[in-house]
Motif scaffolding. Structure first.
Motif, PDB file in Angstrom:
ATOM      1  N   ALA A 196       0.833  -1.205   0.000  1.00 57.06           N
ATOM      2  CA  ALA A 196       0.000   0.000   0.000  1.00 57.06           C
ATOM      3  C   ALA A 196       0.866   1.253   0.000  1.00 57.06           C
ATOM      4  O   ALA A 196       0.557   2.239  -0.692  1.00 57.06           O
ATOM      5  CB  ALA A 196      -0.919  -0.016   1.223  1.00 57.06           C
ATOM      6  N   LEU A 197       1.972   1.239   0.744  1.00 59.34           N
ATOM      7  CA  LEU A 197       2.867   2.394   0.773  1.00 59.34           C
ATOM      8  C   LEU A 197       3.518   2.624  -0.584  1.00 59.34           C
ATOM      9  O   LEU A 197       3.587   3.760  -1.081  1.00 59.34           O
ATOM     10  CB  LEU A 197       3.939   2.185   1.851  1.00 59.34           C
ATOM     11  CG  LEU A 197       4.939   3.309   2.040  1.00 59.34           C
ATOM     12  CD1 LEU A 197       4.251   4.543   2.587  1.00 59.34           C
ATOM     13  CD2 LEU A 197       6.047   2.876   2.973  1.00 59.34           C
ATOM     14  N   LEU A 228       2.377   1.600  -3.562  1.00 57.87           N
ATOM     15  CA  LEU A 228       1.346   2.041  -4.520  1.00 57.87           C
ATOM     16  C   LEU A 228       0.981   3.498  -4.299  1.00 57.87           C
ATOM     17  O   LEU A 228       0.795   4.259  -5.271  1.00 57.87           O
ATOM     18  CB  LEU A 228       0.103   1.162  -4.399  1.00 57.87           C
ATOM     19  CG  LEU A 228       0.206  -0.245  -4.992  1.00 57.87           C
ATOM     20  CD1 LEU A 228      -1.052  -1.050  -4.710  1.00 57.87           C
ATOM     21  CD2 LEU A 228       0.473  -0.176  -6.487  1.00 57.87           C
ATOM     22  N   THR A 229       0.874   3.908  -3.051  1.00 56.48           N
ATOM     23  CA  THR A 229       0.576   5.315  -2.770  1.00 56.48           C
ATOM     24  C   THR A 229       1.700   6.214  -3.258  1.00 56.48           C
ATOM     25  O   THR A 229       1.439   7.291  -3.839  1.00 56.48           O
ATOM     26  CB  THR A 229       0.373   5.520  -1.258  1.00 56.48           C
ATOM     27  OG1 THR A 229      -0.645   4.634  -0.805  1.00 56.48           O
ATOM     28  CG2 THR A 229      -0.016   6.950  -0.939  1.00 56.48           C
ATOM     29  N   TYR A 230       2.915   5.804  -3.106  1.00 58.57           N
ATOM     30  CA  TYR A 230       4.056   6.591  -3.568  1.00 58.57           C
ATOM     31  C   TYR A 230       4.077   6.689  -5.088  1.00 58.57           C
ATOM     32  O   TYR A 230       4.352   7.752  -5.664  1.00 58.57           O
ATOM     33  CB  TYR A 230       5.362   5.976  -3.051  1.00 58.57           C
ATOM     34  CG  TYR A 230       6.602   6.728  -3.473  1.00 58.57           C
ATOM     35  CD1 TYR A 230       6.922   7.941  -2.883  1.00 58.57           C
ATOM     36  CD2 TYR A 230       7.419   6.230  -4.466  1.00 58.57           C
ATOM     37  CE1 TYR A 230       8.061   8.641  -3.271  1.00 58.57           C
ATOM     38  CE2 TYR A 230       8.542   6.906  -4.868  1.00 58.57           C
ATOM     39  CZ  TYR A 230       8.865   8.122  -4.267  1.00 58.57           C
ATOM     40  OH  TYR A 230       9.977   8.810  -4.670  1.00 58.57           O
ATOM     41  N   ILE A 240       1.469   6.336  -7.177  1.00 67.84           N
ATOM     42  CA  ILE A 240       0.304   7.069  -7.685  1.00 67.84           C
ATOM     43  C   ILE A 240       0.501   8.570  -7.531  1.00 67.84           C
ATOM     44  O   ILE A 240       0.163   9.353  -8.414  1.00 67.84           O
ATOM     45  CB  ILE A 240      -0.972   6.595  -6.963  1.00 67.84           C
ATOM     46  CG1 ILE A 240      -1.323   5.178  -7.422  1.00 67.84           C
ATOM     47  CG2 ILE A 240      -2.144   7.536  -7.255  1.00 67.84           C
ATOM     48  CD1 ILE A 240      -2.442   4.551  -6.643  1.00 67.84           C
ATOM     49  N   HIS A 241       1.105   9.005  -6.464  1.00 70.21           N
ATOM     50  CA  HIS A 241       1.310  10.441  -6.269  1.00 70.21           C
ATOM     51  C   HIS A 241       2.560  10.797  -6.943  1.00 70.21           C
ATOM     52  O   HIS A 241       3.176  11.490  -7.338  1.00 70.21           O
ATOM     53  CB  HIS A 241       1.362  10.810  -4.792  1.00 70.21           C
ATOM     54  CG  HIS A 241       0.033  10.777  -4.152  1.00 70.21           C
ATOM     55  ND1 HIS A 241      -0.255  10.048  -3.031  1.00 70.21           N
ATOM     56  CD2 HIS A 241      -1.131  11.396  -4.466  1.00 70.21           C
ATOM     57  CE1 HIS A 241      -1.484  10.223  -2.685  1.00 70.21           C
ATOM     58  NE2 HIS A 241      -2.071  11.051  -3.558  1.00 70.21           N
TER      59      HIS A 241
END
Length: 65
Positions: free
Chosen positions: A57-58, A60-62, A64-65
């Motif tokens: 999740a970390l 993917l969040t990195y 995507i942003h």
């Protein structure tokens, strides 16, 4: 000289008593049952999966942003 011989006999007797007494102080009874083998209740596996999912999740969040 007689006192010296008496002290030697007392020390020899004390050494014999200690030689037989001291090993028995540290002895353990054989009646105690051995400790049970460790068992896994799945907590470590669940925690490992949770860490991997948090890392995914970390990342993917990195990304995507």
């Amino acid at each position: 000289m007689e006192v010296f011989r008496f002290e030697f006999l007392v020390m020899a007797a004390l050494a014999l008593v200690m030689a037989f007494l001291v090993p028995s102080i540290n002895a353990q009874s054989s009646a105690a049952a051995p400790a049970p083998a460790p068992t896994s209740d799945g907590v470590a596996v669940d925690q490992g999966i949770a860490y991997v999912l948090m890392l995914v999740a970390l990342v993917l969040t990195y990304i995507i942003h």
